[in-house]
Write a protein that holds these residues in place. Structure first.
Motif, PDB file in Angstrom:
ATOM      1  N   ALA A  91      56.618  29.345  -3.982  1.00  0.00           N
ATOM      2  CA  ALA A  91      56.214  30.645  -3.609  1.00  0.00           C
ATOM      3  C   ALA A  91      54.945  31.103  -4.243  1.00  0.00           C
ATOM      4  O   ALA A  91      54.296  31.832  -3.552  1.00  0.00           O
ATOM      5  CB  ALA A  91      57.532  31.645  -3.924  1.00  0.00           C
ATOM      6  N   SER A  92      54.839  31.061  -5.448  1.00  0.00           N
ATOM      7  CA  SER A  92      53.511  31.409  -6.246  1.00  0.00           C
ATOM      8  C   SER A  92      52.395  30.864  -5.713  1.00  0.00           C
ATOM      9  O   SER A  92      51.380  31.503  -5.327  1.00  0.00           O
ATOM     10  CB  SER A  92      53.707  31.419  -7.813  1.00  0.00           C
ATOM     11  OG  SER A  92      52.575  31.610  -8.605  1.00  0.00           O
ATOM     12  N   PHE A  93      52.478  29.590  -5.479  1.00  0.00           N
ATOM     13  CA  PHE A  93      51.392  28.781  -4.647  1.00  0.00           C
ATOM     14  C   PHE A  93      51.039  29.343  -3.396  1.00  0.00           C
ATOM     15  O   PHE A  93      49.883  29.626  -2.882  1.00  0.00           O
ATOM     16  CB  PHE A  93      51.460  27.394  -4.735  1.00  0.00           C
ATOM     17  CG  PHE A  93      51.110  26.762  -5.852  1.00  0.00           C
ATOM     18  CD1 PHE A  93      49.717  26.468  -6.246  1.00  0.00           C
ATOM     19  CD2 PHE A  93      51.866  26.124  -6.451  1.00  0.00           C
ATOM     20  CE1 PHE A  93      49.308  25.990  -7.636  1.00  0.00           C
ATOM     21  CE2 PHE A  93      51.863  25.324  -7.814  1.00  0.00           C
ATOM     22  CZ  PHE A  93      50.379  25.259  -8.347  1.00  0.00           C
ATOM     23  N   ALA A  94      52.063  29.669  -2.531  1.00  0.00           N
ATOM     24  CA  ALA A  94      51.914  30.245  -1.293  1.00  0.00           C
ATOM     25  C   ALA A  94      51.370  31.516  -1.200  1.00  0.00           C
ATOM     26  O   ALA A  94      50.616  32.018  -0.549  1.00  0.00           O
ATOM     27  CB  ALA A  94      53.336  30.132  -0.690  1.00  0.00           C
ATOM     28  N   SER A  95      51.612  32.575  -2.287  1.00  0.00           N
ATOM     29  CA  SER A  95      51.071  33.786  -2.460  1.00  0.00           C
ATOM     30  C   SER A  95      49.650  33.792  -3.045  1.00  0.00           C
ATOM     31  O   SER A  95      48.995  34.692  -2.409  1.00  0.00           O
ATOM     32  CB  SER A  95      52.163  34.293  -3.731  1.00  0.00           C
ATOM     33  OG  SER A  95      53.158  34.648  -3.289  1.00  0.00           O
ATOM     34  N   ALA A  96      49.338  32.580  -3.321  1.00  0.00           N
ATOM     35  CA  ALA A  96      47.830  32.334  -3.962  1.00  0.00           C
ATOM     36  C   ALA A  96      47.184  31.804  -2.536  1.00  0.00           C
ATOM     37  O   ALA A  96      45.975  31.512  -2.866  1.00  0.00           O
ATOM     38  CB  ALA A  96      47.690  31.437  -4.852  1.00  0.00           C
ATOM     39  N   GLY A  97      47.625  31.587  -1.449  1.00  0.00           N
ATOM     40  CA  GLY A  97      46.844  31.277  -0.375  1.00  0.00           C
ATOM     41  C   GLY A  97      46.991  29.986   0.019  1.00  0.00           C
ATOM     42  O   GLY A  97      46.366  29.450   0.991  1.00  0.00           O
ATOM     43  N   ARG A  98      47.981  29.006  -0.534  1.00  0.00           N
ATOM     44  CA  ARG A  98      48.004  27.771  -0.214  1.00  0.00           C
ATOM     45  C   ARG A  98      49.336  27.435   0.533  1.00  0.00           C
ATOM     46  O   ARG A  98      50.333  28.009   0.460  1.00  0.00           O
ATOM     47  CB  ARG A  98      48.042  26.850  -1.405  1.00  0.00           C
ATOM     48  CG  ARG A  98      46.991  26.697  -2.330  1.00  0.00           C
ATOM     49  CD  ARG A  98      47.020  25.587  -3.155  1.00  0.00           C
ATOM     50  NE  ARG A  98      46.073  25.280  -4.129  1.00  0.00           N
ATOM     51  CZ  ARG A  98      45.744  24.377  -5.080  1.00  0.00           C
ATOM     52  NH1 ARG A  98      46.489  23.318  -4.786  1.00  0.00           N
ATOM     53  NH2 ARG A  98      45.080  24.364  -5.897  1.00  0.00           N
ATOM     54  N   SER A  99      49.019  26.705   1.607  1.00  0.00           N
ATOM     55  CA  SER A  99      50.247  26.319   2.585  1.00  0.00           C
ATOM     56  C   SER A  99      50.777  25.131   1.583  1.00  0.00           C
ATOM     57  O   SER A  99      50.384  24.315   1.337  1.00  0.00           O
ATOM     58  CB  SER A  99      49.569  25.607   3.826  1.00  0.00           C
ATOM     59  OG  SER A  99      49.049  24.631   3.821  1.00  0.00           O
ATOM     60  N   VAL A 100      52.308  25.427   1.656  1.00  0.00           N
ATOM     61  CA  VAL A 100      53.016  24.541   0.482  1.00  0.00           C
ATOM     62  C   VAL A 100      54.036  24.095   1.561  1.00  0.00           C
ATOM     63  O   VAL A 100      54.750  24.660   2.144  1.00  0.00           O
ATOM     64  CB  VAL A 100      53.450  25.235  -0.641  1.00  0.00           C
ATOM     65  CG1 VAL A 100      54.321  24.056  -1.526  1.00  0.00           C
ATOM     66  CG2 VAL A 100      52.262  25.959  -1.296  1.00  0.00           C
ATOM     67  N   LEU A 101      54.378  22.403   1.235  1.00  0.00           N
ATOM     68  CA  LEU A 101      55.737  22.131   1.768  1.00  0.00           C
ATOM     69  C   LEU A 101      56.624  21.536   0.458  1.00  0.00           C
ATOM     70  O   LEU A 101      55.945  20.805  -0.369  1.00  0.00           O
ATOM     71  CB  LEU A 101      55.434  20.722   2.458  1.00  0.00           C
ATOM     72  CG  LEU A 101      56.710  19.870   2.833  1.00  0.00           C
ATOM     73  CD1 LEU A 101      57.482  20.553   3.824  1.00  0.00           C
ATOM     74  CD2 LEU A 101      56.057  18.498   3.804  1.00  0.00           C
ATOM     75  N   LEU A 102      57.388  22.186   0.257  1.00  0.00           N
ATOM     76  CA  LEU A 102      58.449  22.071  -0.838  1.00  0.00           C
ATOM     77  C   LEU A 102      59.778  21.075  -0.479  1.00  0.00           C
ATOM     78  O   LEU A 102      60.379  21.207   0.658  1.00  0.00           O
ATOM     79  CB  LEU A 102      59.195  23.202  -1.273  1.00  0.00           C
ATOM     80  CG  LEU A 102      60.392  23.041  -2.351  1.00  0.00           C
ATOM     81  CD1 LEU A 102      59.773  22.756  -3.658  1.00  0.00           C
ATOM     82  CD2 LEU A 102      60.909  24.446  -2.799  1.00  0.00           C
ATOM     83  N   ILE A 103      59.729  19.818  -1.056  1.00  0.00           N
ATOM     84  CA  ILE A 103      60.748  18.730  -0.695  1.00  0.00           C
ATOM     85  C   ILE A 103      61.726  18.513  -1.837  1.00  0.00           C
ATOM     86  O   ILE A 103      61.225  18.373  -2.917  1.00  0.00           O
ATOM     87  CB  ILE A 103      59.737  17.426  -0.780  1.00  0.00           C
ATOM     88  CG1 ILE A 103      58.651  17.562   0.540  1.00  0.00           C
ATOM     89  CG2 ILE A 103      60.821  16.484   0.042  1.00  0.00           C
ATOM     90  CD1 ILE A 103      57.699  16.385   0.438  1.00  0.00           C
ATOM     91  N   ALA A 104      62.782  18.614  -1.425  1.00  0.00           N
ATOM     92  CA  ALA A 104      63.959  18.404  -2.273  1.00  0.00           C
ATOM     93  C   ALA A 104      64.357  16.799  -2.291  1.00  0.00           C
ATOM     94  O   ALA A 104      64.562  16.219  -1.179  1.00  0.00           O
ATOM     95  CB  ALA A 104      65.248  19.248  -2.123  1.00  0.00           C
ATOM     96  N   ALA A 105      64.282  16.158  -3.413  1.00  0.00           N
ATOM     97  CA  ALA A 105      64.367  14.741  -3.490  1.00  0.00           C
ATOM     98  C   ALA A 105      65.366  13.997  -4.378  1.00  0.00           C
ATOM     99  O   ALA A 105      65.226  13.071  -4.784  1.00  0.00           O
ATOM    100  CB  ALA A 105      62.886  13.921  -3.451  1.00  0.00           C
ATOM    101  N   ASP A 106      66.191  14.997  -4.862  1.00  0.00           N
ATOM    102  CA  ASP A 106      67.034  14.481  -6.053  1.00  0.00           C
ATOM    103  C   ASP A 106      68.295  14.253  -5.301  1.00  0.00           C
ATOM    104  O   ASP A 106      68.881  15.110  -4.919  1.00  0.00           O
ATOM    105  CB  ASP A 106      67.065  15.777  -7.124  1.00  0.00           C
ATOM    106  CG  ASP A 106      68.074  15.365  -8.180  1.00  0.00           C
ATOM    107  OD1 ASP A 106      68.517  14.248  -8.323  1.00  0.00           O
ATOM    108  OD2 ASP A 106      68.146  16.063  -9.154  1.00  0.00           O
ATOM    109  N   TYR A 107      68.781  12.909  -5.496  1.00  0.00           N
ATOM    110  CA  TYR A 107      69.978  12.962  -4.753  1.00  0.00           C
ATOM    111  C   TYR A 107      71.320  12.380  -5.568  1.00  0.00           C
ATOM    112  O   TYR A 107      72.111  12.197  -5.047  1.00  0.00           O
ATOM    113  CB  TYR A 107      69.858  11.274  -3.696  1.00  0.00           C
ATOM    114  CG  TYR A 107      68.881  11.550  -2.488  1.00  0.00           C
ATOM    115  CD1 TYR A 107      69.660  12.367  -1.366  1.00  0.00           C
ATOM    116  CD2 TYR A 107      67.658  11.182  -2.534  1.00  0.00           C
ATOM    117  CE1 TYR A 107      68.560  12.357  -0.289  1.00  0.00           C
ATOM    118  CE2 TYR A 107      66.890  11.511  -1.318  1.00  0.00           C
ATOM    119  CZ  TYR A 107      67.327  11.951  -0.200  1.00  0.00           C
ATOM    120  OH  TYR A 107      66.682  12.135   0.743  1.00  0.00           O
TER     121      TYR A 107
END
Length: 890
Positions: free
Chosen positions: A391-407
């Motif tokens: 969310a912080s990177f997105a607020s700074a203007g970057r488009s972010v894809l957050l991936i949950a990969a802990d199984y």
């Protein structure tokens, strides 16, 4: 590792520790020696009333009577118990005794106090000879006299005057409706065609003629008679009402005494006194405790001092740079927007921003891939850090894809509760030609869910058979390649840094951030992780420390609202009224787990093709016919098939009305103000206070316009009540009978909206349970109950004057019911009786609230139990066993 640091601090700063420890020993020894001679004596006096068996009674038969006597005694002596510390009254059911205990600094004073407790109990016992019937009769006589004076002050209209006043009121109401219709037609002309404008002009002319006729008729009537008192009369009425309130309080106080002791009888036993003066403390023992305490305080102060702890601080021990320290979240399962946007700031948000700046300075190439892995850090904490960083990177203007990969670990954080598509859907794609695989992956990326602007989340999903092998496969490689074309940053959150799946994930994305925990992470473990990543030629910019303790508050009924990344272009271009049907809105709270409270869902339930026709009409730019379509679908539907969908819609919509929040676009500002200021909406009509049905009609008008909203409301009422032209009273009665039952089924007996009612239903309200405070209970008593009582008193007076015996009996019964409700609300606020007390048996006695101050982290059921015990609910929420479990344990 931590023990080694403490030893290093102690070795370098032992003179300070020794000095403070010596000071602790001296102070504890000296204070103990001084207090030995100042120990106050403690004497405990006790006496008991022995109850005797009558006839064939057993001890078990007397147990209930003795417990009743204990409640009477505790009530009668409550002021003395509060004044004298150590005083108590308890029942000895095995010995058939009621025991009184008091403490003081002398045996004489203790005996005197215990005698006062017994005297208070005996004074409250009607069987001891205290006759209050004469006082009650006197108060009743005074009440009748004062009520007669009040009645004499009220101006009474003759039948002719009343008819004239009713005629004036009817003409005023008709003229108001005609003016509103003229205004609506005038507004409609702004966007109407020439033909429609001509029709509207003809209708306006006809309405204006009607209005002129009614104005002439009103002008020809004599002036309406007034029923208002003059200034002197108002003062006299206020004074008489105040006197009457005082008499009512006196009457209740004496009336309660008639429900007291049942005359079981008993013998007062002799008073016994015990010396409970404690033994004087041992100065040497306390000195030793002071020695250890001083040493501990000194060592803690040195650990917390930056200069002293520098040599043992984790940042100096790790072989990689520490990018910052972030405190843990205090709440993990938070409803509403993402935590980063929902919070107003604080240390965590500032720390996340600092860490984001540090990462930006270390990683320059774009698009960037980054993995959050952990060492001795909980999975929930690592996932919470990842979403806040995203969310912080997105607020700074970057488009972010957050991936949950802990199984390997399950997390309960609302930001990841976005449904399909998941990472598992990508990993399970069948192998095929590159163009086919790319097309399927692009479809999944198109459907990915955004929880805020520039932040898209893809949850882990069901674990594959071998996560490490699946992440190493071609599907995940192509997924990352295509995602880098869409997003500036791919931020994945993995598991333990040493797991094979996490290392494959780091190798695929190219860079990792290690999360560590001070006091748990060790230098050898970090060295091993660093060696593994270096062998894989993976960039490790640094580590992030997570510190503090986390307290989780799970709210499964509330989840973060989600936004589809690519909404239909036609939807974005529709009018405000058109978009209101797509409920719940992106980014706002979503109370229920389904969309039954939306008109869109209602249309879909009533007609198979309704939804598709609506969408095509909007896409073709043919205006905004949605409200009319809903009304048409209701009018053409059969009541037997439409009843359940309509009932589900009304219940879900009322639920959302009572839980409305500021900024919620599908609720009007007026409704939100009322829900937050008052916290409740009445189900029974009270003058100048809109009911639940009235608000629902207003919200429908707010959503689809006045005309369509009224049409829809009328058809809903017809479907639910079976009456062709139902009035507001019929719908209020339907809601009173059906809402709470259906709400309990929808929430699995965990209601957020409470139906509070008097025993016979003379006063009924809906309230958001979690917003029910002592202040709102007070407002409920004054704004609703008092007004309802005044209205019933006036109706009772008028029915008696008109000689309507049946109506008078009905109003009198409702008036008694409303008075009982008012008393129950007062008992609930005070929490003085056992039934009204909030009880959490698993908490210590001093951690339980006094009066109405519920602890909502304990859940709904312990807090709604007092309302069920006081008969303030229309139907039981808890079973008898659950109520029995929620009793005071002392």
């Amino acid at each position: 590792m931590e023990l080694n640091r403490l030893l290093r601090i102690l070795h370098s700063r032992w003179p300070i520790v020794a000095l403070i420890a010596a000071a602790g020993f001296a102070s504890s020894f000296g204070l103990t020696a001084l207090s030995v001679g100042e120990t106050d004596p403690v004497f405990e006096a006790s006496t008991a009333i022995q109850f005797e068996l009558q006839g064939e009674e057993t001890i078990e038969d007397l147990a209930g009577q003795i417990e009743t006597e204990r409640g009477i005694a505790a009530f009668a002596a409550q002021d003395l118990i509060a004044e004298y510390p150590g005083s108590s009254i308890f029942s000895d059911t095995t010995g058939a005794r009621l025991v009184f205990v008091a403490r003081a600094n002398s045996s004489e004073e203790a005996s005197s106090r215990v005698r006062e407790l017994v005297a208070a109990y005996l004074d409250a016992d009607p069987s001891s000879g205290r006759d209050v019937s004469g006082k009650l009769s006197e108060l009743e006589r005074q009440t009748v006299e004062i009520q007669a004076e009040i009645d004499a002050l009220q101006p009474v209209l003759t039948m002719d005057e009343q008819a004239l006043k009713d005629r004036h009121d009817l003409l005023d109401l008709k003229m108001t409706k005609v003016r509103e219709e003229i205004l609506a037609l005038t507004v409609a002309n702004a966007g109407a065609t020439a033909e429609q404008q001509q029709e509207n002009a003809e209708r306006i002319a006809d309405l204006e003629a009607q209005l002129g006729a009614m104005q002439l008729e009103k002008a020809g009537l004599p002036p309406a008679p007034s029923t208002e008192l003059d200034a002197v009369g108002l003062l006299q009425l206020d004074s008489l009402n105040r006197i009457l309130e005082f008499i009512k309080l006196e009457y209740q106080r004496y009336q309660m005494r008639t429900f007291g002791i049942t005359g079981t009888g008993g013998t007062l036993q002799p008073t016994g006194v015990q010396d409970l003066t404690p033994d004087p403390p041992n100065p040497l023992v306390n000195g030793g405790i002071g020695l250890l305490g001083g040493a501990g305080i000194a060592l803690l102060a040195l650990v917390l001092t930056t200069r002293a702890r520098k040599e043992v601080w984790l940042a100096d021990d790790l072989p990689i740079p520490v990018l910052g320290a972030v405190p843990l979240r205090k709440v993990t399962a938070l409803p509403g927007p993402s935590w980063y946007d929902a919070t107003s700031g604080g240390r965590r948000k500032e720390s996340v921003q600092a860490v984001r700046t540090a990462i930006d300075g270390l990683i320059q190439h774009e698009p960037t891939g980054l993995v959050i892995v952990r060492d001795r850090v909980g999975a929930t904490d690592a996932h919470a850090l990842a979403v806040d960083l995203a969310a912080s990177f997105a607020s700074a203007g970057r488009s972010v894809l957050l991936i949950a990969a802990d199984y390997l670990e399950h997390v309960d954080i609302s930001e990841y509760d976005v449904g399909e598509p998941t990472l598992s859907a990508v990993l399970r794609l069948p192998p095929g030609p590159p163009e086919t695989l790319d097309a399927r992956i692009n479809d999944l990326l198109d459907d990915a869910v955004s929880i805020r602007a520039d932040l898209t989340v893809m949850s882990a999903g069901t674990a594959p058979e071998s996560p490490a092998d699946s992440l190493a496969g071609p599907q995940f490689r192509r997924f990352l390649s295509l995602a880098r074309q869409r997003y500036d940053l791919l931020l994945a959150v993995g598991g333990d840094a040493g797991s094979s799946a996490s290392q494959v994930l780091v190798q695929r994305l190219g860079a990792a951030i290690l999360t560590v925990a001070p006091g748990k992470t060790t230098q050898p473990r970090v060295n091993a992780v660093l060696l593994d990543l270096n062998q894989q030629r993976v960039q490790l910019p640094g580590a992030i420390m997570l510190h503090g303790s986390e307290s989780r508050i799970g709210l499964p009924a509330n989840r973060t609202s989600t936004i589809r990344r690519q909404p239909a272009p036609a939807l974005l271009q529709t009018e405000t009224v058109s978009r209101l049907r797509f409920y719940p809105f992106p980014g706002e709270k979503r109370w229920a787990s389904d969309a039954h409270g939306s008109l869109d869902h209602l249309v879909e339930a009533l007609t198979v093709d309704g939804k598709q026709e609506m969408a095509s009409t909007i896409a073709n730019g043919d205006g905004d016919p949605f409200g009319a379509q809903v009304a048409d679908a209701l009018e053409s539907s059969d009541r037997s098939t439409a009843y359940e969908p309509v009932a589900d819609y009304v219940v879900a919509r009322v639920e959302d009305m009572l839980t409305a929040e500021p900024g919620q676009a599908n609720a009007s500002d007026d409704l939100i103000d009322v829900v937050f200021e008052r916290g409740f909406i009445p189900l029974t009509a009270v003058k100048d206070v809109p009911t639940v049905w009235h608000w629902l009609v207003l919200e429908l008008e707010h959503e689809v316009g006045i005309a369509n909203g009224q049409r829809i409301a009328g058809q809903i009422a017809r479907t639910l009540t079976g009456v062709e032209l139902p009035g507001p009273d019929e719908m209020d009665r339907w809601l009173s009978a059906e809402f709470f039952r259906r709400h309990l089924e929808r929430t699995d007996r965990e209601p957020n909206v409470w139906h509070i009612t008097s025993p016979n239903g003379a006063v009924q309200l809906l309230v958001n349970g979690r917003r029910l405070t002592d202040d709102k209970l007070g407002r409920m008593a004054t704004d609703i109950v008092r007004r309802r009582i005044h209205e019933l008193e006036r109706a009772l007076k008028e029915s008696r004057q008109a000689g309507e015996a049946d109506a008078g009996e009905r109003f009198e019964a409702d008036l008694r019911d409303a008075h009982r409700f008012e008393i129950s609300l007062g008992v609930l606020r005070g929490g003085g009786s056992e039934e009204a007390r909030l009880v959490y048996p698993w908490r210590k006695h001093d951690q339980r609230p006094r009066g109405w101050s519920p602890i909502w982290s304990e859940g709904v059921r312990p807090n709604i139990a007092p309302l069920q015990r006081l008969d303030l609910l229309p139907r039981p929420v808890l079973t008898d066993e659950e109520l029995e479990a929620l009793v005071s344990t002392g």
